[in-house]
Design an enzyme around this catalytic site. Structure first.
Site, short mmCIF file in Angstrom:
data_model
loop_
_atom_site.label_atom_id
_atom_site.label_comp_id
_atom_site.label_asym_id
_atom_site.label_seq_id
_atom_site.Cartn_x
_atom_site.Cartn_y
_atom_site.Cartn_z
N TYR A 1 0.82 -1.20 0.00
CA TYR A 1 0.00 0.00 0.00
C TYR A 1 0.85 1.26 0.00
O TYR A 1 0.57 2.23 -0.71
CB TYR A 1 -0.91 -0.01 1.22
CG TYR A 1 -1.82 1.20 1.33
CD1 TYR A 1 -3.05 1.23 0.69
CD2 TYR A 1 -1.44 2.32 2.06
CE1 TYR A 1 -3.89 2.33 0.78
CE2 TYR A 1 -2.26 3.43 2.15
CZ TYR A 1 -3.49 3.43 1.51
OH TYR A 1 -4.29 4.54 1.60
N TYR B 1 3.30 5.67 -2.43
CA TYR B 1 3.67 6.95 -1.83
C TYR B 1 5.19 7.11 -1.80
O TYR B 1 5.70 8.22 -2.01
CB TYR B 1 3.10 7.06 -0.42
CG TYR B 1 1.59 7.08 -0.38
CD1 TYR B 1 0.87 8.19 -0.80
CD2 TYR B 1 0.88 5.97 0.06
CE1 TYR B 1 -0.52 8.20 -0.77
CE2 TYR B 1 -0.50 5.96 0.10
CZ TYR B 1 -1.19 7.09 -0.32
OH TYR B 1 -2.57 7.09 -0.30
#
Length: 696
Positions: A362, A366
């Site tokens: 996940y 980023y």
């Protein structure tokens, strides 16, 4: 008598306000002013006045390139250095240099109670000026772009194009300098500085891989210990956002935020840091530990927000979320959408059948978005990944924002230092062996190669060897450091340097005097316990700059080798002696020095102080008897005088002691005999500088 007050039409007044600025910025400001003037005449005029006042404080042109900033830094450093030729009292000289800095909007480096020498050295160093000008100029330009509404989705997302271009120029300049600089170690190995930089965290691929290794290691520990994972995002209040998005889904538009109070990204980052400090304090009082990572990234208008992936005990979910909500919504809790958008939680579900519940998977997007755009095609707004990562990096650099920060667990410093340790001596504690194996690519854990584990094994074994995720500051293996007996370039005591790793262990010990007493149980003796301090040195090479490629492709090799060092120092351009550009190299004739025997010495002395000649060297002016501009005078191992020592050297070798003139008034130099003007210049040519040469 009646006085008629002159009336200036608003368009004429506005044109006069922006007249001193570059043409591009004039158009930007006038367009924004015209757009707001029809709705709010007074507000538009006040906004234009405030923006132009801030921009006019920046003395360097707003559209200046990075090369122009570097040239301005060199000119300001030279200007401060030249003041030392006229002002000889330290505090008076410092005040004069501080006035130059304040005129550029730069804060003085001097602090009350400290010696003035380091402050003067900084004000005469072009590197110091370069850093300060880049920060001041970049933030002023970026702040103006944000105020004018240019930093937004659909225009110049995350940061302005001006800031992006300057950052690209700076990175290209740095890369070219690293590529053209060659270093040699004690083994005779020769590399460019670019090749050396590519072997460490400065390499984006290595930096990204290290972050993913650590995140995956934390996740593995959490699953083994039965902890739970949590994704959360904390956003600033609406008053800190320049723009806002309105409209139905699929047809959203970006408009000005009427609640914006002028907060800029650096202040917003400070706000988030304060919020997180309060959250950590509350969790500490509740005796709840967190470990994981925090990532700061910009929203469309440059306002930062924080993403977290953290792990904690399974029965502490409600307390963790409650502590975050209390402090994240402490500011403006009743504004519309605060509870829906300011804080977002998402629990990690490791049991999802599609395998998408991985924390590392996940957070990977980023990490890539903030480093190099690896394996990403576009960001959430549809912008190309490479451009997005470049804009995010420029944004973080401009505002001085730390993008990645570890939460909890042992520090990464010993982990990196252990990678420099080739082998451990016999008898070291088991936790040091485990930590060393954790960073060793050839080590095996449970029959599985560490390299094959793709980073999932190394970090979790290292954390366990250090005492676990909740070890705090009591981690076992630390970086060993020694104090350095030398000064920095600014005349201050150099900080400690790492030499390896150190740890302590408790072992059983039997004194020699009772070893022969067998059996020991008969006499009631038990082995004694003692604390042993272990220090294992790491492998470090001593690198020396051996050459620099000039603009014409040639390599310049210094006549005197500087002292060995272990860190890259990109501080000069076009010369090899490491003491700044000479007047000849910069195309200037200063005090008739170009081409003389003392040209290189003068350039160094004007910036760094006088050269110290080793024992057995030539006396008098450093470098006396040597020829060639830009050479390193004083021989190997020589240093540069600073502060009071520099003043004493100048009195002894150049100016002489300052003595009062008969009858009071100004003082004069005993060596120069009070000569001034043309007489002083002629005396300097005969005794110190050599004859003046014409400009090429």
């Amino acid at each position: 008598m009646n006085f008629a007050r002159a009336f200036i039409p608003d368009p004429v007044w506005a044109a006069g306000r922006v007249a001193p600025l570059p043409t591009r910025w004039q158009g930007r400001l006038l367009d924004a002013w015209k757009g707001a003037h029809g709705k709010d005449r007074r507000g538009a005029n006040v906004a234009l006045r405030e923006v132009t006042e801030k921009l006019l404080q920046v003395r360097i042109p707003l559209d200046a390139s990075d090369a122009q900033l570097c040239d301005a830094a060199q000119a300001l450093a030279d200007r401060c250095a030249s003041a030392a030729e006229r002002i000889h009292e330290p505090f008076a000289l410092l005040r004069h240099m501080e006035a130059i800095a304040e005129g550029q909007g730069i804060e003085s480096p001097y602090r009350c109670g400290q010696p003035v020498g380091p402050a003067i050295a900084r004000l005469t160093c072009h590197q110091w000026w370069r850093r300060k000008l880049r920060a001041h100029h970049g933030r002023a330009v970026e702040a103006a772009a944000i105020r004018l509404g240019y930093v937004r989705k659909g225009r110049e997302i995350y940061c302005s194009t001006d800031t992006l271009q300057r950052r690209i120029q700076q990175n290209a300049r740095n890369h070219a300098s690293l590529e053209n600089t060659t270093a040699t170690n004690e083994l005779g190995q020769e590399y460019t500085l670019a090749e050396l930089a590519a072997k460490g965290p400065a390499n984006k691929a290595i930096r990204r891989a290290e972050l993913m290794t650590r995140i995956a290691g934390f996740e593995r520990i959490a699953r083994d210990m039965g902890h739970v994972g949590l994704f959360m995002t904390i956003t600033c209040p609406s008053r800190m956002h320049r723009m806002r998005t309105v409209g139905p889904k699929g047809a959203k538009v970006v408009v000005d935020n009427p609640r914006w109070d002028g907060t800029l990204p650096r202040a917003a980052q400070a706000y988030l840091s304060k919020v997180w400090a309060r959250i950590r304090a509350k969790l500490a009082r509740l005796e709840i530990g967190l470990y994981g990572f925090r990532i700061a990234e910009p929203q469309q208008d440059g306002t930062p927000h924080w993403h977290f992936v953290v792990f904690h005990e399974a029965d502490k979910v409600a307390q963790v979320r409650g502590a975050v909500l209390v402090h994240a919504l402490r500011d403006s809790p009743d504004e519309p959408g605060a509870h829906a958008h300011r804080v977002d939680f998402k629990a990690i579900d490791w049991d999802r059948p599609d395998g998408s519940g991985s924390a590392a998977g996940y957070i990977a997007k980023y990490v890539a978005k903030n480093i190099d755009g690896y394996r990403l095609e576009a960001d959430l707004h549809g912008n190309p990944a490479l451009e997005t990562s470049a804009r995010v990096e420029a944004w973080a650099s401009t505002w001085g924002i730390r993008q990645f920060q570890q939460v909890g667990g042992p520090p990464v410093g010993p982990w990196r230092e252990l990678r420099r340790v080739e082998a451990l001596p016999a008898g070291v504690p088991a936790h040091l062996v485990e930590a060393h194996n954790a960073v060793n690519k050839l080590a095996k854990f449970g029959g599985q190669d560490n390299a094959e584990a793709a980073g999932r094994v190394a970090w979790d074994h290292y954390v366990r060897a250090q005492g676990g995720v909740f070890c705090g500051r009591d981690y076992r293996v630390k970086v060993a450091q020694v104090e350095q007996d030398k000064l920095t370039r600014y005349g201050e005591q150099a900080g400690p340097r790492p030499i390896g790793v150190e740890t302590t262990s408790v072992e059983e010990w039997i004194p020699e005097s009772i070893k022969a007493m067998h059996p020991m149980d008969r006499y009631g003796f038990e082995p004694l316990r003692r604390t042993v301090h272990w220090l294992v040195e790491s492998t470090r090479h001593e690198w020396v700059i051996s050459g620099r490629a000039r603009s014409n492709g040639r390599v310049s090799i210094g006549t005197a080798q500087p002292g060995p060092w272990t860190r890259v120092n990109n501080c000069t351009e076009g010369v090899s002696n490491g003491h700044g550009r000479t007047a000849a190299a910069s195309g200037q004739v200063h005090a008739g020095l170009c081409g003389s025997a003392h040209a290189g010495a003068y350039a160094g002395e004007a910036i760094h102080g006088a050269r110290v000649v080793p024992a057995g060297g030539a006396g008098g002016v450093p470098g006396a008897g040597e020829t060639g501009a830009g050479t390193d005078h004083g021989g190997a191992g020589a240093g540069w005088l600073q502060g009071e020592e520099l003043q004493r050297w100048r009195e002894a070798h150049m100016c002489g002691p300052w003595v009062p003139v008969r009858g009071g008034g100004r003082r004069k130099s005993a060596h120069t005999g009070g000569r001034t003007g043309a007489a002083l210049a002629a005396w300097l040519e005969r005794t110190v500088h050599g004859p003046r040469l014409p400009n090429d």
